[in-house]
Design a protein around this motif. Sequence first.
Motif, PDB file in Angstrom:
ATOM      1  N   SER A  30       0.705  -1.240  -0.123  1.00 18.33           N
ATOM      2  CA  SER A  30      -0.113   0.039   0.024  1.00 18.33           C
ATOM      3  C   SER A  30       0.851   1.286  -0.019  1.00 18.33           C
ATOM      4  O   SER A  30       1.872   1.130   0.436  1.00 18.33           O
ATOM      5  CB  SER A  30      -1.010  -0.202   1.160  1.00 18.33           C
ATOM      6  N   HIS A  56      -7.308   2.976  -6.435  1.00 18.77           N
ATOM      7  CA  HIS A  56      -5.705   3.342  -6.719  1.00 18.77           C
ATOM      8  C   HIS A  56      -5.827   4.687  -7.268  1.00 18.77           C
ATOM      9  O   HIS A  56      -6.894   5.218  -7.873  1.00 18.77           O
ATOM     10  CB  HIS A  56      -5.226   2.293  -7.514  1.00 18.77           C
ATOM     11  N   LYS A  74      -0.735   2.373  -5.134  1.00 21.56           N
ATOM     12  CA  LYS A  74      -1.628   1.299  -4.639  1.00 21.56           C
ATOM     13  C   LYS A  74      -2.418   2.022  -3.230  1.00 21.56           C
ATOM     14  O   LYS A  74      -1.860   2.561  -2.470  1.00 21.56           O
ATOM     15  CB  LYS A  74      -0.742   0.217  -4.302  1.00 21.56           C
ATOM     16  N   ARG A  76      -4.587   2.066  -0.124  1.00 25.34           N
ATOM     17  CA  ARG A  76      -4.229   1.588   1.218  1.00 25.34           C
ATOM     18  C   ARG A  76      -5.266   0.567   1.620  1.00 25.34           C
ATOM     19  O   ARG A  76      -6.725   0.689   1.320  1.00 25.34           O
ATOM     20  CB  ARG A  76      -4.373   2.702   2.495  1.00 25.34           C
TER      21      ARG A  76
END
Length: 78
Positions: A30, A56, A74, A76
Amino acid sequence: MHYDYEVDATGLKCPLPILRCKKGLNEIKSDEVLKIIATDPGSKKDFDAFCRQTGHELLSLQDENGVITFFIKKRRLS
């Protein structure tokens, strides 16, 4: 731009660039950044829609002479 992992999807047509992107995102954590290189002109709208649907973040899109480079952060995971 800094990135943590790179995916080459040049020469591939939809949906293969998105599938390669998903595999690349699975390789990073993430908040890390994935760089994707593609040549399919349709990938611009595909990656925009993909990021909106999945959460994303599309940080950057650069198109130079038909080579499109995306930088995706990316999301979380909760």
